[in-house]
Design a protein around this motif. Structure first.
Motif, PDB file in Angstrom:
ATOM      1  N   ILE A  55     -15.420  15.089   1.058  1.00  0.00           N
ATOM      2  CA  ILE A  55     -16.275  14.412   2.030  1.00  0.00           C
ATOM      3  C   ILE A  55     -15.428  13.825   3.158  1.00  0.00           C
ATOM      4  O   ILE A  55     -15.838  13.825   4.327  1.00  0.00           O
ATOM      5  N   ARG A  56     -14.233  13.374   2.848  1.00  0.00           N
ATOM      6  CA  ARG A  56     -13.327  12.925   3.918  1.00  0.00           C
ATOM      7  C   ARG A  56     -12.987  14.097   4.848  1.00  0.00           C
ATOM      8  O   ARG A  56     -12.960  13.943   6.078  1.00  0.00           O
ATOM      9  N   VAL A  80     -22.075  -7.307  -4.402  1.00  0.00           N
ATOM     10  CA  VAL A  80     -21.728  -6.042  -5.058  1.00  0.00           C
ATOM     11  C   VAL A  80     -20.505  -5.432  -4.376  1.00  0.00           C
ATOM     12  O   VAL A  80     -20.430  -5.388  -3.143  1.00  0.00           O
ATOM     13  N   ALA A  81     -19.569  -4.961  -5.208  1.00  0.00           N
ATOM     14  CA  ALA A  81     -18.331  -4.380  -4.677  1.00  0.00           C
ATOM     15  C   ALA A  81     -18.438  -2.860  -4.630  1.00  0.00           C
ATOM     16  O   ALA A  81     -18.985  -2.228  -5.537  1.00  0.00           O
ATOM     17  N   VAL A  82     -17.920  -2.276  -3.549  1.00  0.00           N
ATOM     18  CA  VAL A  82     -17.850  -0.828  -3.403  1.00  0.00           C
ATOM     19  C   VAL A  82     -16.444  -0.467  -2.935  1.00  0.00           C
ATOM     20  O   VAL A  82     -15.718  -1.308  -2.402  1.00  0.00           O
ATOM     21  N   THR A  83     -16.063   0.775  -3.174  1.00  0.00           N
ATOM     22  CA  THR A  83     -14.821   1.283  -2.614  1.00  0.00           C
ATOM     23  C   THR A  83     -15.127   1.907  -1.269  1.00  0.00           C
ATOM     24  O   THR A  83     -16.003   2.766  -1.163  1.00  0.00           O
ATOM     25  N   THR A  84     -14.435   1.472  -0.235  1.00  0.00           N
ATOM     26  CA  THR A  84     -14.669   1.964   1.120  1.00  0.00           C
ATOM     27  C   THR A  84     -13.414   2.645   1.630  1.00  0.00           C
ATOM     28  O   THR A  84     -12.300   2.143   1.450  1.00  0.00           O
ATOM     29  N   THR A  85     -13.600   3.808   2.246  1.00  0.00           N
ATOM     30  CA  THR A  85     -12.488   4.555   2.822  1.00  0.00           C
ATOM     31  C   THR A  85     -12.770   4.823   4.294  1.00  0.00           C
ATOM     32  O   THR A  85     -13.919   5.091   4.667  1.00  0.00           O
ATOM     33  N   SER A  86     -11.748   4.702   5.123  1.00  0.00           N
ATOM     34  CA  SER A  86     -11.886   4.916   6.566  1.00  0.00           C
ATOM     35  C   SER A  86     -10.656   5.643   7.101  1.00  0.00           C
ATOM     36  O   SER A  86      -9.545   5.453   6.585  1.00  0.00           O
ATOM     37  N   ILE A  93     -15.832   4.996  11.554  1.00  0.00           N
ATOM     38  CA  ILE A  93     -16.361   5.771  10.427  1.00  0.00           C
ATOM     39  C   ILE A  93     -15.896   5.154   9.116  1.00  0.00           C
ATOM     40  O   ILE A  93     -14.710   4.844   8.951  1.00  0.00           O
ATOM     41  N   SER A  94     -16.814   4.971   8.185  1.00  0.00           N
ATOM     42  CA  SER A  94     -16.430   4.557   6.840  1.00  0.00           C
ATOM     43  C   SER A  94     -17.378   5.180   5.822  1.00  0.00           C
ATOM     44  O   SER A  94     -18.562   5.395   6.101  1.00  0.00           O
ATOM     45  N   LEU A  95     -16.828   5.489   4.662  1.00  0.00           N
ATOM     46  CA  LEU A  95     -17.572   6.039   3.545  1.00  0.00           C
ATOM     47  C   LEU A  95     -17.389   5.088   2.369  1.00  0.00           C
ATOM     48  O   LEU A  95     -16.259   4.724   2.034  1.00  0.00           O
ATOM     49  N   SER A  96     -18.484   4.661   1.756  1.00  0.00           N
ATOM     50  CA  SER A  96     -18.420   3.715   0.648  1.00  0.00           C
ATOM     51  C   SER A  96     -18.987   4.349  -0.612  1.00  0.00           C
ATOM     52  O   SER A  96     -20.031   5.013  -0.574  1.00  0.00           O
ATOM     53  N   PHE A  97     -18.306   4.125  -1.730  1.00  0.00           N
ATOM     54  CA  PHE A  97     -18.649   4.747  -3.005  1.00  0.00           C
ATOM     55  C   PHE A  97     -19.042   3.664  -4.013  1.00  0.00           C
ATOM     56  O   PHE A  97     -18.227   2.810  -4.373  1.00  0.00           O
ATOM     57  N   LEU A  98     -20.302   3.707  -4.482  1.00  0.00           N
ATOM     58  CA  LEU A  98     -20.763   2.782  -5.511  1.00  0.00           C
ATOM     59  C   LEU A  98     -20.460   3.341  -6.910  1.00  0.00           C
ATOM     60  O   LEU A  98     -20.194   2.582  -7.831  1.00  0.00           O
ATOM     61  N   ARG A  99     -20.541   4.649  -7.060  1.00  0.00           N
ATOM     62  CA  ARG A  99     -20.146   5.372  -8.278  1.00  0.00           C
ATOM     63  C   ARG A  99     -20.996   5.019  -9.495  1.00  0.00           C
ATOM     64  O   ARG A  99     -20.493   4.725 -10.572  1.00  0.00           O
TER      65      ARG A  99
END
Length: 290
Positions: A55-56, A80-86, A93-99
């Protein structure tokens, strides 16, 4: 700013492009929240890692750069905590993963993740879902406020997601897609999101809708998806082969979005978004005819 709420790591690419791509090309910000780990029953695994790498790579195509990405832990305004990648050079642009656990095509889940799914959560068969990486327990109410917090924290003026599972046009869609849309619709109905900003993408059933992308848009969408697919061991193909895969080839030639006001709900009390004891699924249901 566009905020997206998606079940899986390729839903935005299949059902929300070219809208997302055009926003990036126009210089707008894009924030995406992916609800499940898209793990297909594998739990936290190399398969999930590959899809997150993919997805990146897809967003690298859309933004026109392949500079590195950096990950961080983000705590949303509801806690709530998520992992965010930019991308290091593109904070728009950022993508966040709740998983959360992937529900699978049946919505019944997998042995490795204790058969816990978004569908079962809404149906009241389980009281909460646990994130696969951080171990956070989330009820229906907790997920609704998470979706709303993500959009609000992003300052988004437009929200994209898939059709809620009660919409007639969602029949035959992946249950997780319908669950993602249902959470957004519930946030609208609870007054947490402005329905005027929300659009729903037609998912799997869109293959039977008219093809509405021209050759240039299809080529661009194919390039974006192929960058993702190179890292997904299940769908990996030569680029042109994606156009002849049943389903995928159809979705790559289409994008159909519906406004929130076009999504009919059954008349019900406003959703209760308090995250207390009891079956939140029964209190917050916003189901319609399907």
């Amino acid at each position: 700013m566009i905020a997206g709420i998606w079940a899986h790591y390729d839903d935005d690419l299949l059902f929300g492009v070219p809208t997302i791509d055009r926003a990036i090309l126009a210089g707008h910000g894009v924030r995406q929240l992916f609800l499940t780990a898209s793990d297909a029953g594998s739990g936290v695994s190399s398969y999930v890692d590959g899809r997150e790498t993919g997805i990146r790579a897809a967003y690298d195509v859309m933004r026109g750069s392949s500079t590195p990405w950096s990950d961080r832990r983000t705590v949303l305004s509801n806690g709530v905590a998520v992992t965010t990648t930019s991308p290091d050079d593109d904070p728009r642009i950022s993508l966040s993963f709740l998983r959360l656990p992937d529900g699978g095509l049946t919505g019944r889940g997998w042995y490795a993740t204790e058969y816990r799914t978004i569908t079962k959560l809404f149906d009241g068969e389980v009281s909460s879902l646990t994130t696969l990486d951080t171990g956070q327990d989330l009820t229906v109410a907790g997920l609704i406020t998470t979706v709303a917090a993500f959009v609000t924290d992003a300052g988004a003026g437009e929200v994209l997601t898939t059709l809620p599972d009660f919409a007639p046009a969602s029949e035959g869609d992946h249950p997780d897609h319908g669950g993602a849309g249902r959470l957004v619709a519930a946030a609208v109905d609870a007054g947490l999101l402005d329905g005027a900003t929300v659009r729903y993408a037609v998912g799997y059933p869109g293959r039977t809708w008219p093809a509405n992308l021209d050759d240039g848009a299809i080529a661009r969408k194919l390039a974006v998806f192929a960058a993702y697919g190179a890292h997904d061991e299940v769908v990996r193909r030569d680029r042109e082969a994606y156009l002849v895969i049943p389903g995928v080839g159809d979705w790559l030639q289409r994008e159909h979005l519906l406004d929130d006001h076009d999504i009919v709900r059954a008349a019900q009390p406003r959703p209760d978004t308090r995250d207390g004891e009891g079956s939140a699924a029964r209190r917050i249901t916003v189901s319609g005819d399907a």
